[in-house]
Design a protein around this motif. Structure first.
Motif, PDB file in Angstrom:
ATOM      1  N   ILE A  36       0.844  -1.202   0.000  1.00 43.72           N
ATOM      2  CA  ILE A  36       0.000   0.000   0.000  1.00 43.72           C
ATOM      3  C   ILE A  36       0.871   1.241   0.000  1.00 43.72           C
ATOM      4  N   ILE A  37       1.973   1.190   0.736  1.00 39.83           N
ATOM      5  CA  ILE A  37       2.895   2.327   0.782  1.00 39.83           C
ATOM      6  C   ILE A  37       3.706   2.412  -0.506  1.00 39.83           C
ATOM      7  N   GLU A  38       4.023   1.259  -1.103  1.00 43.14           N
ATOM      8  CA  GLU A  38       4.899   1.220  -2.271  1.00 43.14           C
ATOM      9  C   GLU A  38       4.182   1.521  -3.582  1.00 43.14           C
ATOM     10  N   GLY A  39       2.898   1.670  -3.570  1.00 38.52           N
ATOM     11  CA  GLY A  39       2.152   1.913  -4.813  1.00 38.52           C
ATOM     12  C   GLY A  39       0.822   1.195  -4.838  1.00 38.52           C
ATOM     13  N   GLY A  40       0.629   0.279  -3.895  1.00 39.75           N
ATOM     14  CA  GLY A  40      -0.624  -0.461  -3.854  1.00 39.75           C
ATOM     15  C   GLY A  40      -1.782   0.343  -3.321  1.00 39.75           C
ATOM     16  N   ALA A  41      -1.547   1.610  -2.991  1.00 38.38           N
ATOM     17  CA  ALA A  41      -2.637   2.449  -2.504  1.00 38.38           C
ATOM     18  C   ALA A  41      -3.677   2.688  -3.587  1.00 38.38           C
ATOM     19  N   PHE A  42      -3.276   2.584  -4.853  1.00 39.32           N
ATOM     20  CA  PHE A  42      -4.219   2.889  -5.940  1.00 39.32           C
ATOM     21  C   PHE A  42      -5.445   1.979  -5.903  1.00 39.32           C
ATOM     22  N   PRO A  43      -5.282   0.636  -5.926  1.00 37.83           N
ATOM     23  CA  PRO A  43      -6.480  -0.205  -5.877  1.00 37.83           C
ATOM     24  C   PRO A  43      -7.239  -0.076  -4.571  1.00 37.83           C
ATOM     25  N   VAL A  44      -6.512   0.188  -3.469  1.00 38.91           N
ATOM     26  CA  VAL A  44      -7.182   0.334  -2.177  1.00 38.91           C
ATOM     27  C   VAL A  44      -8.027   1.604  -2.153  1.00 38.91           C
ATOM     28  N   VAL A  45      -7.456   2.709  -2.637  1.00 40.70           N
ATOM     29  CA  VAL A  45      -8.209   3.967  -2.687  1.00 40.70           C
ATOM     30  C   VAL A  45      -9.408   3.836  -3.619  1.00 40.70           C
ATOM     31  N   ALA A  46      -9.175   3.200  -4.781  1.00 39.09           N
ATOM     32  CA  ALA A  46     -10.288   2.981  -5.711  1.00 39.09           C
ATOM     33  C   ALA A  46     -11.364   2.115  -5.063  1.00 39.09           C
ATOM     34  N   GLY A  47     -10.934   1.072  -4.331  1.00 40.63           N
ATOM     35  CA  GLY A  47     -11.897   0.204  -3.666  1.00 40.63           C
ATOM     36  C   GLY A  47     -12.677   0.930  -2.590  1.00 40.63           C
ATOM     37  N   ILE A  48     -11.979   1.758  -1.783  1.00 49.42           N
ATOM     38  CA  ILE A  48     -12.661   2.512  -0.727  1.00 49.42           C
ATOM     39  C   ILE A  48     -13.658   3.495  -1.332  1.00 49.42           C
ATOM     40  N   ALA A  49     -13.248   4.164  -2.427  1.00 49.82           N
ATOM     41  CA  ALA A  49     -14.150   5.122  -3.078  1.00 49.82           C
ATOM     42  C   ALA A  49     -15.402   4.422  -3.609  1.00 49.82           C
ATOM     43  N   LEU A  50     -15.218   3.271  -4.240  1.00 49.10           N
ATOM     44  CA  LEU A  50     -16.374   2.547  -4.774  1.00 49.10           C
ATOM     45  C   LEU A  50     -17.229   1.972  -3.649  1.00 49.10           C
ATOM     46  N   PHE A  51     -16.576   1.546  -2.567  1.00 49.76           N
ATOM     47  CA  PHE A  51     -17.328   1.048  -1.406  1.00 49.76           C
ATOM     48  C   PHE A  51     -18.180   2.168  -0.809  1.00 49.76           C
ATOM     49  N   ALA A  52     -17.596   3.367  -0.710  1.00 52.46           N
ATOM     50  CA  ALA A  52     -18.359   4.520  -0.203  1.00 52.46           C
ATOM     51  C   ALA A  52     -19.531   4.837  -1.124  1.00 52.46           C
ATOM     52  N   LEU A  53     -19.309   4.735  -2.425  1.00 50.35           N
ATOM     53  CA  LEU A  53     -20.390   4.998  -3.382  1.00 50.35           C
ATOM     54  C   LEU A  53     -21.523   3.989  -3.221  1.00 50.35           C
ATOM     55  N   MET A  54     -21.166   2.699  -3.127  1.00 51.18           N
ATOM     56  CA  MET A  54     -22.201   1.665  -3.047  1.00 51.18           C
ATOM     57  C   MET A  54     -22.985   1.745  -1.741  1.00 51.18           C
ATOM     58  N   THR A  55     -22.273   1.951  -0.623  1.00 54.45           N
ATOM     59  CA  THR A  55     -22.979   2.050   0.653  1.00 54.45           C
ATOM     60  C   THR A  55     -23.805   3.326   0.738  1.00 54.45           C
ATOM     61  N   THR A  56     -23.314   4.415   0.143  1.00 51.21           N
ATOM     62  CA  THR A  56     -24.090   5.654   0.119  1.00 51.21           C
ATOM     63  C   THR A  56     -25.366   5.478  -0.694  1.00 51.21           C
ATOM     64  N   TRP A  57     -25.253   4.812  -1.821  1.00 47.46           N
ATOM     65  CA  TRP A  57     -26.440   4.589  -2.647  1.00 47.46           C
ATOM     66  C   TRP A  57     -27.463   3.709  -1.927  1.00 47.46           C
ATOM     67  N   LYS A  58     -26.967   2.637  -1.304  1.00 49.85           N
ATOM     68  CA  LYS A  58     -27.873   1.725  -0.603  1.00 49.85           C
ATOM     69  C   LYS A  58     -28.546   2.421   0.575  1.00 49.85           C
ATOM     70  N   ARG A  59     -27.774   3.115   1.393  1.00 51.36           N
ATOM     71  CA  ARG A  59     -28.341   3.819   2.541  1.00 51.36           C
ATOM     72  C   ARG A  59     -29.229   4.970   2.098  1.00 51.36           C
ATOM     73  N   GLY A  60     -28.813   5.660   1.056  1.00 53.48           N
ATOM     74  CA  GLY A  60     -29.629   6.771   0.546  1.00 53.48           C
ATOM     75  C   GLY A  60     -30.996   6.312   0.073  1.00 53.48           C
ATOM     76  N   ARG A  61     -31.038   5.171  -0.608  1.00 54.32           N
ATOM     77  CA  ARG A  61     -32.325   4.627  -1.055  1.00 54.32           C
ATOM     78  C   ARG A  61     -33.214   4.269   0.138  1.00 54.32           C
ATOM     79  N   GLN A  62     -32.600   3.735   1.197  1.00 50.55           N
ATOM     80  CA  GLN A  62     -33.383   3.413   2.384  1.00 50.55           C
ATOM     81  C   GLN A  62     -33.970   4.669   3.023  1.00 50.55           C
ATOM     82  N   ILE A  63     -33.143   5.714   3.145  1.00 50.60           N
ATOM     83  CA  ILE A  63     -33.627   6.960   3.736  1.00 50.60           C
ATOM     84  C   ILE A  63     -34.704   7.576   2.858  1.00 50.60           C
ATOM     85  N   LEU A  64     -34.522   7.525   1.542  1.00 53.81           N
ATOM     86  CA  LEU A  64     -35.512   8.072   0.619  1.00 53.81           C
ATOM     87  C   LEU A  64     -36.864   7.384   0.800  1.00 53.81           C
TER      88      LEU A  64
END
Length: 632
Positions: free
Chosen positions: A429-457
């Protein structure tokens, strides 16, 4: 049937089975099949401190061989492939299965769903790194063939990769016919090159003994765990075995692995190891230097084609996972284009395609070589492998009710090995592997936001919702003017009055003769049989509640499904049916719900999501859309 008549049928069955095996090799094994291009090259690159001497070569080969046996052969092929969701595989399908298994335990179900979503998010990171590292490693063969061509590697790789993404819209049907034969040739060449190398130094076969792997850890305690971060490169694509199972079935995937893929990989790795024993200087690129000089250019061409095929398989997998996530409500609806009229799995999603292309181009420009990219590779792969094992653990214990004396030793073994590989890749992660991790965290935030947002809606809409029985009683007491035809109101809540129905009655002062409250239900299974597709309840006075059930890989074609209804009270003929849709506009406020940035993200996703009109394949000239504002 006579034996003379039965013989052609038997031959036809054998030909069909052989064709299925070839297709399986072409689609499923492209990723793991190209790993010999860069695995040993990365191991002996120098920064791990492994010497290309007798003990070092035998130790690494033993680790690679037994990793292929334990992780791929035993865990995935013999075990994980049995955890299918009605024949479908992959982390999303497994998440749906685990969610069903954990229904009696709400908190556990939530944890498993979040794990599955993060595993899917990491898969997208893998889908960006795999094309970049595979194509770069293939094109780098030109540096061996011709001096001074190193500066052309990145431009040529970019041209190939961008061209691959530009062709995605045309689908793989036209070029897919060559995938299988090319990959069969590829694995055959791998085996032949391996045998050629082994014959030079047969002592390399000693590495089949696990002693050498254990000995390597004892002699090199400081780098023993770290080297697993390079050994894992030999396992790239193992998750594809499971993800692509739905296209071919478990048996063809297993037969292709044991019949051709595993022998080809093992022979080639051992051939490269024999070359290193003979000439340690060949560590700069043992794959290409294993070939005779006259075969180098054809091998570069074949390698490039094989890596393009491997990239195609990963991209197609990203499309399939996105479609499953959309159906299960974890990702906003996107326009899905089917590129084949014969194969259901051949789809194209433009948003995913262009996002992957941007990520791949940035990776190639940022790392510039397969060796540098190897430092970023492995975090996403091992993370997904570990999550798959955790999800299967829940399925085994809760759904299959496997005896503990059998389940615990097997699962502990899988978890131990997966954890070691994951821990070995964490420093990347320090040597360059942060890219897939950051991409994964961003997509995870998107998916959970969409799921939770639909529930609140849905909760906000429920606050002002009118119960259906109360509404029908008011209609009986004060009947409005009724017009001919059938009005279909799409709603997520079958027990409440849709806002579109209230708006239509308020503004137009009319109701249709038949009013259908339609809810589309996405199931935790891949497909729903026709007899379970349609569910209807009659409330009287022309009101009906209809539930349409679809699996998570099916297209929700609402008009086609309604056409299957044979109730005499309902008429869904195209010219008599009007569809009413609600389009919600979210207004972020200070009310309790999500963080403001997540509310803003959800509002953006909701605004840009594919409309229900296109998603449910409704006729353009028979749809009326009514908007409503919702305070978040």
């Amino acid at each position: 049937m006579s034996e003379i008549a039965a013989e052609p049928a038997r031959q036809h069955g054998q030909a069909s089975s052989m064709g299925l095996l070839v297709a399986t090799i072409g689609v499923v094994y492209g990723d793991i099949g190209t790993s010999p291009l860069y695995t040993l090259k990365e191991v002996f690159a120098g920064h791990y401190g492994v010497q290309a001497n007798h003990d070092g070569v035998l130790g690494i080969l033993s680790l690679i061989f037994w990793s292929l046996i334990w992780v791929v052969s035993i865990k995935y092929v013999l075990f994980i492939l049995r955890a299918d969701n009605q024949g479908e595989g992959g982390v999303i399908a497994l998440t749906a299965l685990a969610r069903r298994a954990a229904l009696p335990y709400p908190r556990l179900k939530t944890v498993l769903v979040l794990l599955g979503l993060f595993g899917a998010a990491l898969f997208y990171g893998d889908s960006m790194i795999t094309p970049a590292i595979s194509v770069l490693s293939a094109v780098e063969g030109l540096e061996i063939a011709f001096d001074g061509l190193g500066h052309w590697v990145v431009p040529l790789a970019l041209i190939l990769l961008v061209g691959l993404f530009l062709l995605q819209k045309r689908g793989t049907a036209q070029i897919g016919i060559v995938f299988g034969p090319v990959m069969v040739l590829w694995f055959s060449v791998l085996g032949v090159l391996g045998v050629y190398g082994i014959l030079q130094r047969p002592e390399v076969l000693k590495a089949l003994n696990p002693y050498w792997g254990v000995h390597f850890f004892i002699v090199h305690p400081a780098i023993g765990l770290a080297i697993l971060g390079a050994v894992v490169l030999a396992l790239t694509g193992a998750e594809a075995l499971y993800a692509d199972m739905g296209h071919f079935g478990r048996k063809p995937v297993a037969r292709a692995w044991f019949g051709l893929v595993l022998p080809g990989l093992v022979l080639n790795y051992f051939g490269q190891g024999a070359l290193l024993l003979e000439n340690p200087e060949a560590a700069r690129n043992p794959f290409y230097l294993l070939a005779p000089s006259w075969a180098l250019l054809p091998l570069v061409a074949l390698s490039t084609l094989a890596t393009v095929i491997a990239s195609q398989a990963v991209i197609s997998g990203a499309f399939s996972i996105t479609q499953q996530a959309i159906q299960l409500g974890y990702v906003p609806r996107m326009h899905i284009q089917h590129t084949s009229s014969h194969e259901q799995g051949q789809i194209y999603i433009g948003t995913v395609n262009w996002a992957l292309m941007v990520g791949v181009v940035l990776l190639v420009l940022g790392f510039e070589s397969s060796g540098a990219l190897a430092s970023a590779y492995g975090v996403a792969v091992t993370g997904t492998m570990l999550i798959t094992t955790l999800l299967v653990t829940a399925v085994m214990l809760l759904l299959w009710k496997t005896p503990l004396w059998l389940a615990i030793p097997v699962l502990v073994g899988f978890l131990l090995v997966d954890s070691l590989f994951f821990a070995a890749n964490v420093p990347k992660i320090i040597e360059g592997g942060a890219f897939p991790v950051v991409a994964g965290i961003a997509l995870f935030a998107l998916m959970t936001t969409w799921k939770r947002g639909r529930q609140i809606l849905m909760e906000r809409l429920d606050e002002s919702a009118l119960p259906l029985p109360l509404f029908i009683n008011s209609i009986r007491s004060q009947p409005p003017h009724r017009v001919q035809g059938t009005a279909v109101f799409l709603t997520a809540r079958p027990d409440a009055v849709p806002h579109a129905l209230l708006h239509n009655l308020l503004h137009n002062q009319v109701l249709h003769e038949q009013v259908v409250l339609l809810t589309v239900v996405s199931e935790d299974q891949p497909r729903v049989p026709p007899e379970r597709r349609f569910e209807v309840d009659a409330y009287g006075d022309g009101f009906f509640r209809v539930l349409l059930h679809f699996g998570f890989i099916e297209e929700p074609d609402v008009p086609a499904a309604l056409a299957l209804c044979h109730l005499s009270e309902l008429d869904f003929s195209p010219m008599r049916t009007t569809y009413f849709l609600s389009r919600e506009t979210v207004i972020p406020t200070k009310r309790m719900g999500m963080a403001r940035w997540r509310e803003a993200l959800f509002a953006f996703l909701l605004k840009n999501a594919n409309s229900n009109l296109r998603y449910f394949k409704l006729p353009l000239n028979r749809v009326i859309e009514l908007g409503t504002q919702v305070e978040f």
